[in-house]
Each structure stands twice: as C-alpha cells, then as structure tokens.
Design a protein around this motif. Structure first.
Motif, PDB file in Angstrom:
ATOM      1  N   ASP A  78       0.785  -1.227   0.000  1.00  0.00           N
ATOM      2  CA  ASP A  78       0.000   0.000   0.000  1.00  0.00           C
ATOM      3  C   ASP A  78       0.821   1.283   0.000  1.00  0.00           C
ATOM      4  OD1 ASP A  78      -2.373  -1.154  -0.317  1.00  0.00           O
ATOM      5  OD2 ASP A  78      -3.183  -0.753   1.675  1.00  0.00           O
ATOM      6  N   ASP A  79       2.065   1.234   0.418  1.00  0.00           N
ATOM      7  CA  ASP A  79       2.885   2.446   0.415  1.00  0.00           C
ATOM      8  C   ASP A  79       3.818   2.529  -0.783  1.00  0.00           C
ATOM      9  OD1 ASP A  79       1.762   3.488   2.715  1.00  0.00           O
ATOM     10  OD2 ASP A  79       3.123   2.377   4.023  1.00  0.00           O
ATOM     11  N   ALA A  80       3.822   1.503  -1.615  1.00  0.00           N
ATOM     12  CA  ALA A  80       4.737   1.475  -2.757  1.00  0.00           C
ATOM     13  C   ALA A  80       4.170   2.298  -3.911  1.00  0.00           C
ATOM     14  CB  ALA A  80       4.942   0.035  -3.194  1.00  0.00           C
ATOM     15  N   PRO A  81       5.050   2.863  -4.745  1.00  0.00           N
ATOM     16  CA  PRO A  81       4.557   3.554  -5.947  1.00  0.00           C
ATOM     17  C   PRO A  81       3.750   2.600  -6.808  1.00  0.00           C
ATOM     18  CG  PRO A  81       6.905   3.975  -5.616  1.00  0.00           C
ATOM     19  CD  PRO A  81       6.517   2.913  -4.633  1.00  0.00           C
ATOM     20  N   ASN A  82       2.705   3.097  -7.390  1.00  0.00           N
ATOM     21  CA  ASN A  82       1.822   2.279  -8.208  1.00  0.00           C
ATOM     22  C   ASN A  82       1.530   3.017  -9.513  1.00  0.00           C
ATOM     23  OD1 ASN A  82      -0.121   0.154  -8.781  1.00  0.00           O
ATOM     24  ND2 ASN A  82      -1.688   1.692  -8.353  1.00  0.00           N
ATOM     25  N   TYR A  83       1.519   2.294 -10.626  1.00  0.00           N
ATOM     26  CA  TYR A  83       1.234   2.908 -11.926  1.00  0.00           C
ATOM     27  C   TYR A  83       0.100   2.169 -12.626  1.00  0.00           C
ATOM     28  CZ  TYR A  83       5.590   5.365 -11.108  1.00  0.00           C
ATOM     29  OH  TYR A  83       6.558   6.160 -10.556  1.00  0.00           O
ATOM     30  N   ALA A  84      -0.707   2.902 -13.359  1.00  0.00           N
ATOM     31  CA  ALA A  84      -1.816   2.302 -14.098  1.00  0.00           C
ATOM     32  C   ALA A  84      -1.857   2.881 -15.511  1.00  0.00           C
ATOM     33  CB  ALA A  84      -3.132   2.584 -13.383  1.00  0.00           C
ATOM     34  N   ALA A  85      -2.289   2.069 -16.455  1.00  0.00           N
ATOM     35  CA  ALA A  85      -2.507   2.558 -17.827  1.00  0.00           C
ATOM     36  C   ALA A  85      -3.957   3.031 -17.909  1.00  0.00           C
ATOM     37  CB  ALA A  85      -2.246   1.438 -18.822  1.00  0.00           C
ATOM     38  N   ILE A  86      -4.155   4.290 -18.268  1.00  0.00           N
ATOM     39  CA  ILE A  86      -5.500   4.875 -18.243  1.00  0.00           C
ATOM     40  C   ILE A  86      -6.004   5.104 -19.665  1.00  0.00           C
ATOM     41  CG2 ILE A  86      -6.919   6.765 -17.341  1.00  0.00           C
ATOM     42  CD1 ILE A  86      -5.541   5.260 -15.115  1.00  0.00           C
ATOM     43  N   ALA A  87      -7.138   4.510 -19.960  1.00  0.00           N
ATOM     44  CA  ALA A  87      -7.695   4.655 -21.310  1.00  0.00           C
ATOM     45  C   ALA A  87      -8.515   5.933 -21.462  1.00  0.00           C
ATOM     46  CB  ALA A  87      -8.576   3.448 -21.631  1.00  0.00           C
TER      47      ALA A  87
ATOM     48  N   LEU B  56      -9.408  11.815 -15.313  1.00  0.00           N
ATOM     49  CA  LEU B  56      -9.144  10.390 -15.509  1.00  0.00           C
ATOM     50  C   LEU B  56     -10.451   9.658 -15.259  1.00  0.00           C
ATOM     51  CD1 LEU B  56      -5.974  10.002 -13.221  1.00  0.00           C
ATOM     52  CD2 LEU B  56      -6.028  10.693 -15.626  1.00  0.00           C
ATOM     53  N   GLY B  57     -10.885   8.856 -16.194  1.00  0.00           N
ATOM     54  CA  GLY B  57     -12.097   8.063 -16.007  1.00  0.00           C
ATOM     55  C   GLY B  57     -11.696   6.630 -15.696  1.00  0.00           C
ATOM     56  N   MET B  58     -11.803   6.259 -14.435  1.00  0.00           N
ATOM     57  CA  MET B  58     -11.234   4.969 -14.015  1.00  0.00           C
ATOM     58  C   MET B  58     -12.291   4.025 -13.453  1.00  0.00           C
ATOM     59  SD  MET B  58      -7.711   6.504 -12.419  1.00  0.00           S
ATOM     60  CE  MET B  58      -7.249   4.937 -11.717  1.00  0.00           C
ATOM     61  N   ASN B  59     -12.432   2.890 -14.091  1.00  0.00           N
ATOM     62  CA  ASN B  59     -13.388   1.891 -13.630  1.00  0.00           C
ATOM     63  C   ASN B  59     -13.197   1.614 -12.135  1.00  0.00           C
ATOM     64  OD1 ASN B  59     -14.757  -0.708 -13.208  1.00  0.00           O
ATOM     65  ND2 ASN B  59     -14.988  -0.673 -15.432  1.00  0.00           N
ATOM     66  N   LYS B  60     -14.315   1.544 -11.440  1.00  0.00           N
ATOM     67  CA  LYS B  60     -14.268   1.410  -9.980  1.00  0.00           C
ATOM     68  C   LYS B  60     -13.605   0.125  -9.491  1.00  0.00           C
ATOM     69  CE  LYS B  60     -18.236   4.367  -9.418  1.00  0.00           C
ATOM     70  NZ  LYS B  60     -19.368   4.793  -8.616  1.00  0.00           N
ATOM     71  N   ILE B  61     -13.436  -0.820 -10.381  1.00  0.00           N
ATOM     72  CA  ILE B  61     -12.791  -2.075  -9.960  1.00  0.00           C
ATOM     73  C   ILE B  61     -11.292  -1.892  -9.727  1.00  0.00           C
ATOM     74  CG2 ILE B  61     -14.470  -3.550 -11.171  1.00  0.00           C
ATOM     75  CD1 ILE B  61     -12.280  -4.026 -13.337  1.00  0.00           C
ATOM     76  N   HIS B  62     -10.721  -0.773 -10.204  1.00  0.00           N
ATOM     77  CA  HIS B  62      -9.264  -0.642 -10.142  1.00  0.00           C
ATOM     78  C   HIS B  62      -8.733  -0.333  -8.746  1.00  0.00           C
ATOM     79  CE1 HIS B  62      -8.812  -1.194 -14.339  1.00  0.00           C
ATOM     80  NE2 HIS B  62      -9.426  -0.086 -14.684  1.00  0.00           N
ATOM     81  N   TYR B  63      -7.605  -0.910  -8.464  1.00  0.00           N
ATOM     82  CA  TYR B  63      -6.898  -0.725  -7.194  1.00  0.00           C
ATOM     83  C   TYR B  63      -6.406   0.727  -7.055  1.00  0.00           C
ATOM     84  CZ  TYR B  63      -3.040  -1.421  -3.832  1.00  0.00           C
ATOM     85  OH  TYR B  63      -2.185  -1.334  -2.778  1.00  0.00           O
ATOM     86  N   THR B  64      -6.000   1.324  -8.166  1.00  0.00           N
ATOM     87  CA  THR B  64      -5.414   2.669  -8.151  1.00  0.00           C
ATOM     88  C   THR B  64      -6.389   3.719  -7.627  1.00  0.00           C
ATOM     89  OG1 THR B  64      -4.076   1.985 -10.036  1.00  0.00           O
ATOM     90  CG2 THR B  64      -4.175   4.347  -9.603  1.00  0.00           C
ATOM     91  N   ASN B  65      -7.689   3.532  -7.862  1.00  0.00           N
ATOM     92  CA  ASN B  65      -8.690   4.510  -7.416  1.00  0.00           C
ATOM     93  C   ASN B  65      -8.576   4.766  -5.920  1.00  0.00           C
ATOM     94  OD1 ASN B  65      -9.429   3.556  -9.969  1.00  0.00           O
ATOM     95  ND2 ASN B  65     -11.589   4.018  -9.650  1.00  0.00           N
ATOM     96  N   LYS B  66      -8.392   3.689  -5.184  1.00  0.00           N
ATOM     97  CA  LYS B  66      -8.278   3.753  -3.727  1.00  0.00           C
ATOM     98  C   LYS B  66      -7.133   4.688  -3.315  1.00  0.00           C
ATOM     99  CE  LYS B  66      -6.866   0.554  -0.401  1.00  0.00           C
ATOM    100  NZ  LYS B  66      -6.375  -0.809  -0.107  1.00  0.00           N
ATOM    101  N   GLY B  67      -6.001   4.554  -3.991  1.00  0.00           N
ATOM    102  CA  GLY B  67      -4.828   5.379  -3.683  1.00  0.00           C
ATOM    103  C   GLY B  67      -5.056   6.849  -3.980  1.00  0.00           C
ATOM    104  N   ILE B  68      -5.721   7.130  -5.102  1.00  0.00           N
ATOM    105  CA  ILE B  68      -5.994   8.532  -5.459  1.00  0.00           C
ATOM    106  C   ILE B  68      -6.948   9.145  -4.434  1.00  0.00           C
ATOM    107  CG2 ILE B  68      -7.066  10.062  -7.176  1.00  0.00           C
ATOM    108  CD1 ILE B  68      -5.985   8.182  -9.358  1.00  0.00           C
ATOM    109  N   MET B  69      -7.962   8.393  -4.041  1.00  0.00           N
ATOM    110  CA  MET B  69      -8.921   8.911  -3.052  1.00  0.00           C
ATOM    111  C   MET B  69      -8.244   9.164  -1.702  1.00  0.00           C
ATOM    112  SD  MET B  69     -12.303   6.659  -3.787  1.00  0.00           S
ATOM    113  CE  MET B  69     -13.232   6.795  -5.301  1.00  0.00           C
TER     114      MET B  69
END
Lengths: 162, 162
Positions: free
Chosen positions: A2-11, A23-36
């Motif tokens: 949870d504290d590590a850098p995380n990257y996602a490809a965003i369509a 950024l329009g990110m499907n709610k299933i993604h792990y990255t959303n949690k980090g941004i919030m």
C-alpha cells in the motif's frame, strides 16, 4: 504494497481546462483507492519505446503485484504522487473533484507542476515529434504512434474566411 | 442565426466512461449558449482532408458569421444536434452534466447514437487507419495525423508478467 509507488494505464482521459485533467477509471481498479486516499496523482506520458511497460501496467493490478519496479520513480513536492524518470513529461496533480459515474470514478486533477525533459523541447516548447507519445484506440484495443504535422491551427482555415 | 446549425472546433475533450464524453469550452464561445439551451450536441470526427474546414470553425465565431454552410448537415432524432455528412463518425449526445470551471464550461454528454460510415469499418469495427482523424496539439498549436499501429493492448505487455 500500500505504500509502494503504483502505476496504471488509463484509457479514458480528458482535458477540462488547460491546467485541469480528468481520468475516467473503472471502480474495480486498485489505483482509485490510492488517489482517493492521497488526493494527489501524477500523469506520465510514455513514449512508443515504453509500449510494453505501459501495457503491462494495464494488465497487472497493484492489488496482486507491485508495479513499483517497472519504472525508476522520482518524487516532486507531494510524496504521494510518484513519477517516472523515463517519461519525458510528468505532471503532478492535486485532486480537486471526483464525479461518481455508474461504473467509473472520474478524478479531476489540477496540474500543480510539470516536469519535462529538455530533450523533447524545440525552442522551449514541447515538441511531440520528440515525445513520441503512445496513442490508444479503444475500438480495436491497439496502441498507435503519432503521425506527421499537417498544419498550423488558427491559421490554415483563414483562406476559407471570405 | 440562432436557429442555424453551428459547428465549433473543440480543443479540450475527454472520455468519462465509454459512452460519456466531455467538452471543455471557454465561456467566451457562442456555441456554449446553444448547448445550454438545447441540452443536446453532436460530436463529429473530421478527417485530415477536412483540416481547413475544421480550423475555419475554430477561427470564426457563430456569433458573427453563420457556419451552417461549411458542411452538409444531417439530423438524427433531436433536431437540435446537427451532424456532418462528410464526417465518417458523428455522435448524437444528450447533455447530462455541466461543470462550472473558472474560464470553461465543461459539458458532459451521454452518447445517444453513433452514426458511422461503413467505409471506415474493418470487420465491423471502426478502423482509425481509414478514419484518418485530425489530432490537435496545443503546445505548438498544430494539427497532426495518426501514425502507425504499434501493438495490441492488453497483450504486448504480457511478456513482462513473470
């Protein structure tokens, strides 16, 4: 992880104003949690040379596997918006608004700082011929390169103004 | 001119969800008024052959001069969302949300219908090599063509997944 850098490809991305990006990110993604949680994120423009790494970030979820080592990370001011050394353009963003769509969280960020490699500049302006960005087409799920410069905007159409 | 079809060249666009699109339009534009009044608009994808006409629509304001004759117009269901016969892709949109930014109105539209010329399809899917869209770069205010297909998404990165 949870504290590590995380990257996602965003369509699904967008420009709201010149310094605000969505950024329009499907709610299933792990990255959303980090941004919030962090209220910050970065936008990193990969080049055509990084198409495999970029696609890998879209295949693997940070929930199951750390993506911290895919790229060499650096940080700007907020220590919660990791950026990518090998990307010629990185933008540090502050979350200013979230819109709740049925299947997607829309994160709107204000660009707080832009980091740009000097090698992609021509006379002080970002030159996309040097950036060589990856373009994404959803229809047939493919990555494309940028083509040729066709014309100058707010200029080439003047001849039709009679 | 208020009832005539009007077209604008939009620099700031975005995808929210697969069927919801945003337009970031400076409040000075005449077109904003029409979208607010009608709660409908269309998105028209011009090809590289239409770069002059497209740029012209960004130079001239509908407030001062009618742009109704720049293109051959057609209508779908709502008679307030003119579309362009010569564009291979037209999308009829219903305004579902407006976000008030300092200098821009962000119009978010749900795509109600898409009109697609069969000549740009390959096996039933839109083929951007046939569409030949115009890409816009704000940095040096220029129009670009699409380049080459580089790779298949959700696939080329698999080899990094060890």
């Amino acid at each position: 992880m949870d504290d590590a850098p995380n990257y996602a490809a965003i369509a699904h991305v967008g420009v709201m104003e010149p310094n605000a990006i969505s950024l329009g990110m499907n709610k299933i993604h792990y990255t959303n949690k980090g941004i919030m949680a962090n209220k910050t994120f970065s936008i990193n423009i990969p080049s055509t040379k990084q198409v495999k790494e970029t696609d890998y970030c879209g295949i693997v979820s940070g929930r199951n596997k750390s993506k911290a080592d895919v790229f060499k990370t650096f940080f700007g001011k907020p220590k919660t918006a990791p950026m990518i050394e090998d990307c010629s353009i990185n933008m540090e963003c502050k979350l200013i608004k979230t819109i709740n769509f049925p299947n997607h969280d829309i994160f709107i960020g204000k660009i707080a700082a832009t980091y740009c490699d000097e090698v992609v500049l021509t006379e002080g302006v970002v030159d996309f011929e040097k950036v060589q960005p990856i373009l994404f087409v959803m229809n047939d799920r493919s990555y494309w390169s940028l083509g040729k410069k066709l014309a100058v905007a707010w200029s080439v159409g003047k001849e039709l103004d009679k």
